[in-house]
Design a protein around this motif. Structure first.
Motif, PDB file in Angstrom:
ATOM      1  N   PRO A 160       0.825  -1.211   0.000  1.00  0.00           N
ATOM      2  CA  PRO A 160       0.000   0.000   0.000  1.00  0.00           C
ATOM      3  C   PRO A 160       0.860   1.263   0.000  1.00  0.00           C
ATOM      4  N   TYR A 161       0.320   2.290  -0.649  1.00  0.00           N
ATOM      5  CA  TYR A 161       1.010   3.570  -0.681  1.00  0.00           C
ATOM      6  C   TYR A 161       0.801   4.284   0.653  1.00  0.00           C
ATOM      7  N   ILE A 162       1.883   4.640   1.290  1.00  0.00           N
ATOM      8  CA  ILE A 162       1.831   5.379   2.547  1.00  0.00           C
ATOM      9  C   ILE A 162       2.529   6.711   2.318  1.00  0.00           C
ATOM     10  N   ARG A 163       1.737   7.762   2.339  1.00  0.00           N
ATOM     11  CA  ARG A 163       2.289   9.085   2.099  1.00  0.00           C
ATOM     12  C   ARG A 163       3.068   9.548   3.320  1.00  0.00           C
ATOM     13  N   LYS A 164       4.281   9.997   3.105  1.00  0.00           N
ATOM     14  CA  LYS A 164       5.104  10.485   4.210  1.00  0.00           C
ATOM     15  C   LYS A 164       4.693  11.910   4.539  1.00  0.00           C
ATOM     16  N   LEU A 165       4.446  12.131   5.797  1.00  0.00           N
ATOM     17  CA  LEU A 165       4.009  13.437   6.262  1.00  0.00           C
ATOM     18  C   LEU A 165       4.970  13.905   7.346  1.00  0.00           C
ATOM     19  N   GLU A 166       5.542  15.069   7.110  1.00  0.00           N
ATOM     20  CA  GLU A 166       6.471  15.617   8.089  1.00  0.00           C
ATOM     21  C   GLU A 166       5.709  16.085   9.326  1.00  0.00           C
ATOM     22  N   THR A 167       6.409  16.121  10.436  1.00  0.00           N
ATOM     23  CA  THR A 167       5.753  16.517  11.683  1.00  0.00           C
ATOM     24  C   THR A 167       5.406  18.003  11.721  1.00  0.00           C
ATOM     25  N   ASN A 168       6.066  18.800  10.914  1.00  0.00           N
ATOM     26  CA  ASN A 168       5.789  20.240  10.914  1.00  0.00           C
ATOM     27  C   ASN A 168       4.974  20.658   9.687  1.00  0.00           C
ATOM     28  N   TRP A 169       4.160  19.769   9.154  1.00  0.00           N
ATOM     29  CA  TRP A 169       3.363  20.067   7.967  1.00  0.00           C
ATOM     30  C   TRP A 169       2.449  21.268   8.176  1.00  0.00           C
ATOM     31  N   TRP A 170       1.974  21.447   9.382  1.00  0.00           N
ATOM     32  CA  TRP A 170       1.015  22.506   9.662  1.00  0.00           C
ATOM     33  C   TRP A 170       1.668  23.888   9.752  1.00  0.00           C
ATOM     34  N   LEU A 171       2.995  23.933   9.838  1.00  0.00           N
ATOM     35  CA  LEU A 171       3.698  25.216   9.901  1.00  0.00           C
ATOM     36  C   LEU A 171       3.974  25.804   8.519  1.00  0.00           C
ATOM     37  N   LYS A 172       3.724  25.040   7.477  1.00  0.00           N
ATOM     38  CA  LYS A 172       4.079  25.473   6.126  1.00  0.00           C
ATOM     39  C   LYS A 172       3.006  26.326   5.461  1.00  0.00           C
ATOM     40  N   PHE A 174      -2.929  29.022   6.895  1.00  0.00           N
ATOM     41  CA  PHE A 174      -4.261  28.543   7.255  1.00  0.00           C
ATOM     42  C   PHE A 174      -4.169  27.406   8.262  1.00  0.00           C
ATOM     43  N   TYR A 175      -3.299  26.445   7.982  1.00  0.00           N
ATOM     44  CA  TYR A 175      -3.163  25.306   8.888  1.00  0.00           C
ATOM     45  C   TYR A 175      -2.529  25.711  10.211  1.00  0.00           C
ATOM     46  N   THR A 176      -1.606  26.661  10.187  1.00  0.00           N
ATOM     47  CA  THR A 176      -0.984  27.132  11.424  1.00  0.00           C
ATOM     48  C   THR A 176      -2.025  27.768  12.334  1.00  0.00           C
ATOM     49  N   ARG A 177      -2.863  28.645  11.759  1.00  0.00           N
ATOM     50  CA  ARG A 177      -3.920  29.282  12.552  1.00  0.00           C
ATOM     51  C   ARG A 177      -4.908  28.241  13.067  1.00  0.00           C
ATOM     52  N   TYR A 178      -5.220  27.265  12.220  1.00  0.00           N
ATOM     53  CA  TYR A 178      -6.158  26.212  12.625  1.00  0.00           C
ATOM     54  C   TYR A 178      -5.597  25.404  13.798  1.00  0.00           C
TER      55      TYR A 178
END
Length: 129
Positions: A6-18, A21-25
């Protein structure tokens, strides 16, 4: 069962800082930790109030510690941020129409702020009486 990997997308731990909108959320959602801590402090105060005047006065003295003062300031900032973002969401949740015309978002937001101010003043009046 499939033998394919299965495809497992790698997600960095600081994805929300980039993205702003996600940072404010995440800041809004993360504020619940401080709001919960504040609720526990108030519950602790109510418990101490039930134990008598001396216990309650000791609790009040504890709150004068610089740690608790800084914590209260942090909670105030997060509560204000949470309120501002909540009121900004109101027009998205409430589509008000009067005589076939949609009420503007700014009017809905201003009405929420006015109601918030009125309720706050009423609470302060009740407390001081």
């Amino acid at each position: 069962m499939s033998k394919r990997k299965p495809y497992i997308r790698k997600l960095e731990t600081n994805w929300w800082l980039k993205t702003g909108f996600y940072t404010r959320y995440m800041l809004r959602e993360g504020s619940c930790i401080f709001i919960t801590l504040y609720s526990l402090i108030l519950t602790w105060g109510i418990f101490n109030l039930s134990q008598g005047e001396s216990s309650f006065n000791m609790w009040l003295d504890t709150l004068q510690n610089p740690f608790f003062i800084i914590l209260h300031l942090i909670v105030l900032i997060f509560a204000l941020y949470h309120s501002i973002t909540w009121f900004a969401l109101a027009p998205k949740a409430i589509a008000l129409w009067v005589k076939g015309t949609r009420i503007e978002d700014s009017v809905i937001i201003a009405t929420h702020y006015a109601a918030f101010a009125i309720v706050t003043v009423l609470c302060l009046l009740i407390i001081t009486l």
